[in-house]
Design an enzyme around this catalytic site. Structure first.
Site, mmCIF file in Angstrom:
data_model
loop_
_atom_site.group_PDB
_atom_site.id
_atom_site.type_symbol
_atom_site.label_atom_id
_atom_site.label_comp_id
_atom_site.label_asym_id
_atom_site.label_seq_id
_atom_site.Cartn_x
_atom_site.Cartn_y
_atom_site.Cartn_z
ATOM 1 C CE LYS A 154 3.021 0.070 4.882
ATOM 2 N NZ LYS A 154 2.478 0.268 3.717
ATOM 3 N NE ARG A 177 4.262 -7.628 10.797
ATOM 4 C CZ ARG A 177 3.568 -7.241 9.753
ATOM 5 N NH1 ARG A 177 2.493 -7.478 9.282
ATOM 6 N NH2 ARG A 177 3.707 -5.917 9.233
ATOM 7 C CD GLU A 182 -2.714 1.216 2.583
ATOM 8 O OE1 GLU A 182 -2.837 0.261 3.273
ATOM 9 O OE2 GLU A 182 -3.433 2.322 2.542
HETATM 10 P P1 ATP Z 1 0.005 -1.600 6.823
HETATM 11 O O1 ATP Z 1 -0.732 -2.322 5.931
HETATM 12 O O2 ATP Z 1 -0.361 -1.437 8.238
HETATM 13 O O3 ATP Z 1 0.129 -0.223 6.150
HETATM 14 P P2 ATP Z 1 2.008 -3.197 6.014
HETATM 15 O O4 ATP Z 1 3.680 -3.181 6.663
HETATM 16 O O5 ATP Z 1 1.324 -4.459 6.058
HETATM 17 O O6 ATP Z 1 1.438 -1.908 6.801
HETATM 18 P P3 ATP Z 1 1.789 -3.124 3.084
HETATM 19 O O7 ATP Z 1 2.037 -2.355 2.248
HETATM 20 O O8 ATP Z 1 0.489 -3.596 3.377
HETATM 21 O O9 ATP Z 1 2.298 -2.557 4.609
HETATM 22 O O10 ATP Z 1 2.751 -4.496 2.956
HETATM 23 C C1 ATP Z 1 2.806 -4.844 1.722
HETATM 24 C C2 ATP Z 1 3.552 -6.473 1.840
HETATM 25 O O11 ATP Z 1 4.370 -6.675 2.546
HETATM 26 C C3 ATP Z 1 2.326 -7.352 2.351
HETATM 27 O O12 ATP Z 1 1.944 -8.397 1.587
HETATM 28 C C4 ATP Z 1 2.826 -7.665 3.830
HETATM 29 O O13 ATP Z 1 2.171 -8.954 4.129
HETATM 30 C C5 ATP Z 1 4.300 -7.585 3.649
HETATM 31 N N1 ATP Z 1 5.119 -7.249 4.962
HETATM 32 C C6 ATP Z 1 4.579 -6.136 5.518
HETATM 33 N N2 ATP Z 1 5.334 -6.014 6.739
HETATM 34 C C7 ATP Z 1 6.028 -7.197 6.690
HETATM 35 C C8 ATP Z 1 6.894 -7.692 7.408
HETATM 36 N N3 ATP Z 1 7.541 -7.170 8.769
HETATM 37 N N4 ATP Z 1 7.639 -8.829 7.356
HETATM 38 C C9 ATP Z 1 7.270 -9.647 6.218
HETATM 39 N N5 ATP Z 1 6.413 -9.065 5.233
HETATM 40 C C10 ATP Z 1 5.648 -8.026 5.646
#
Ligand code: ATP
Ligand code: MG
Length: 589
Positions: free
Chosen positions: A300, A290, A51
């Site tokens: 984030k 994760r 995102e």
């Molecule tokens: P949010 O959804 O809270 O804004 P997010 O870190 O999940 O934060 P995304 O942009 O949705 O952000 O993440 C993109 C991809 O990265 C998703 O598929 C998510 O599963 C993966 N991802 C995010 N954080 C991690 C992490 N700490 N370890 C591994 N994969 C991650």
């Protein structure tokens, strides 16, 4: 949730990390099995779906590495797709930074740079289809009421009073929502599932909400926006993603994604002969743990706060766990990739020691970085028996780990700088470096002996006088006499002045969220995480260095050229010190 410290021996096999016969990680095993059973006609198609509401961090690198690595290893395809469904938090700046970071990490999406918002019309049409099938309704409960009606883990929810509207009325209201007739929050479109469902995600989840907001890509075309859960599975479906890999917290959303796709497919057939046409693709979701790391935060929302509240200089501050911060700090993509390989992929949440990432970094930089000499806290040395106005060029090895890197010349002269901490007027027993009357080696140059110490009015040492032994040119005594220390140095008239920034962990606690009552993670920020040294000297070869070039400053660590550095005003960031605390932990253990 189970917490476990993860390390080099973290069970889960990765794909060929050391070239040996290692077990496939569990996600690759699923993919390999699917290929064997021809589940997707042998196809493998993955994606990374960020995102664009912030910069990418090291956790995202794990996901990119996994998704792209699988596509590459199994001859499949990899998409970079922006999950840009929420106009309130998303910006073009984030889109641009994400593209740059994913490319830097080496993942190749070929011509498949995609945007979820490009599917808004299709998603809207499927929403209309669900209304027609009696599977969705327009609700007028406000946010607070919706929450109250939802129930809890132990109590079933209550049906919305708007749940049994006629299909015609729902179609009319949804169309008017789309046209912009209602203010933000006045109405939602909800899936008609089950308000008593044990999984709260299935208690008539919201599919669309009204948001009169400009979209970074769609402009003002839409004022209804799909919720993440409604949009996400369809984005994967539209792109033909076979293995929809996501993190564990989405495990209990999977039944909802399945419900949405099944609801669209209800009345569709494989050959398109059903009343609703051809079935849509139903990807398989696989969840993995994760990445969490010590001494940093990864959410984030928290990273945004660090930026917005000025705790760091920006998303690319070298202390940030962001890809852009790590790049500016001097990380190489190889180091990040090797780290991802090493930690592997598994199903339980764990916290990885930050020292392991730095270990991977050192391993890579040791092989690839040119050695140079720099003095961070200078102390002037005058070689009294070296002729005034004379200088000479000595041979220095560029990289002992890589013979092909060759040698360079370093200038030696009567006035030098050495590191202040390499001299002690009254050395304790274990201090073998320079002291009055003592002889040491200057790397690639000569043996010198300290003969005199000059102090200022406050008694601080400001200059040393030494003699050199011309017979030791190159750093060895022909008579075989030994010295106990070799110091780095630069020639004062030749050296370039530079600014050097030293970094420590951004937080003082392994778990920054572990803050006192009433305080948050910012209470654990490390006040010493940045130290700027303005009076450093580097050898003149560095005048030709480019932004982000990496070096080992002998005995001091790995450094890189900051992007803001100019030939007139050199700035270096220390990437990491030489001492490998991870390797030490491993030895002790
Ligand atoms: P949010 O959804 O809270 O804004 P997010 O870190 O999940 O934060 P995304 O942009 O949705 O952000 O993440 C993109 C991809 O990265 C998703 O598929 C998510 O599963 C993966 N991802 C995010 N954080 C991690 C992490 N700490 N370890 C591994 N994969 C991650
Ligand atoms: Mg997310």
């Amino acid at each position: 949730m189970e917490e476990k410290k993860e390390g080099l021996d973290s069970g889960s096999g990765t794909n060929g990390a050391e070239g040996g016969e290692r077990k496939l990680d569990f996600v690759r095993q699923i993919v390999a099995d699917d290929i064997k059973t021809d589940k997707w006609q042998g196809k493998v198609h993955t994606r990374f779906p960020p995102e664009p509401n912030g910069y990418l961090h090291i956790g995202h690198a794990k996901s990119i590495n996994l998704n792209y690595g699988i596509a590459r290893d199994f001859g499949g395809k990899f998409n970079l797709r922006f999950d840009d469904t929420n106009p309130e938090k998303e910006e073009q700046e984030y889109v641009d930074s994400i593209i740059e970071d994913v490319r830097w990490l080496g993942a190749d999406w070929e011509d498949r740079l995609l945007y979820g918002s490009d599917y808004f019309q299709q998603m809207h049409d499927w929403a209309v289809e669900l209304i027609k099938k009696g599977k969705a309704y327009v609700c007028e409960l406000d946010a607070e009421q919706t929450r109250a009606y939802r129930g809890t883990l132990t109590q079933p929810g209550k049906d919305s009073p708007y749940r049994n509207r006629s299909v015609e009325e729902n179609l009319d209201l949804f169309e008017r929502m789309r046209k912009g007739e209602f203010p933000d929050g006045a109405k939602t479109l909800r899936a008609k599932i089950d308000m008593a469902h044990p999984n709260l995600n299935l208690r008539d989840p919201i599919m669309y909400r009204i948001v009169h907001e400009h979209h970074h890509r769609q402009g003002d075309k839409w004022c209804i926006y799909p919720m993440y859960d409604w949009a996400h599975g369809f984005e994967d479906s539209i792109e033909g993603i076979t293995h929809s890999i996501c993190t564990l917290e989405f495990e209990n959303h999977r039944p909802l994604y399945d419900w949405f796709i099944d609801a669209v497919n209800d009345g569709r057939t494989d050959d398109g002969s059903g009343p609703w046409g051809k079935k849509i693709h139903h990807p398989q979701q696989i969840e993995f743990a994760r990445l969490n790391m010590t001494y940093t935060v990864m959410s984030k929302r928290k990273l945004l706060r660090l930026v917005k509240e000025g705790y760091v200089s920006g998303w690319d501050d070298p202390r940030m766990p962001t890809i852009s911060g790590m790049r500016r700090r001097g990380y190489s993509p190889e180091a990040v990739r090797n780290f991802c390989k090493l930690i592997g992929v598994n199903k339980f949440n764990s916290t990885v020691d930050f020292a392991l990432l730095e270990h991977c970094l050192r391993e890579d930089l040791n092989k690839t970085s040119a050695r140079v000499m720099a003095v961070l806290r200078p102390l002037k040395v005058v070689i009294d028996n070296y002729p005034e106005g004379q200088s000479e060029a000595l041979d220095a090895i560029n990289n002992p780990e890589d013979a092909s890197a060759g040698t360079r010349k370093v200038s030696f002269s009567r006035e030098l700088y050495i590191e202040r901490e390499d001299f002690m007027e009254e050395p304790p027993k274990k201090f073998f470096r320079l002291a009055p009357g003592r002889e040491v080696r200057l790397r690639y140059a000569y043996f010198i002996t300290c003969t005199d110490v000059v102090k200022d009015a406050d008694g601080n040492v400001v200059e040393l006088h030494c003699t050199y032994d011309p017979a030791t040119r190159g750093g060895d005594a022909p008579d075989g006499r030994k010295v106990k220390a070799t110091l780095h140095w630069v020639s004062a008239p030749h050296a370039l002045k530079a600014q050097v920034k030293l970094y420590e962990n951004l937080f003082t606690k392994e778990n920054p969220d572990d803050a006192e009552e009433g305080r948050d993670f910012t209470a654990n920020l490390n006040p010493n995480s940045l130290e700027t040294l303005t009076e450093c000297y580097v050898e003149p070869s560095l005048a030709r260095a480019h932004a982000l070039d990496r070096f080992q400053f002998e005995r001091l660590g790995y450094f890189c050229v900051d992007p803001d550095s100019t030939p007139e005003s050199l700035v270096f960031n220390r990437t990491v010190g030489l001492r490998d605390s991870w390797a030490r932990i491993q030895k002790k253990g």
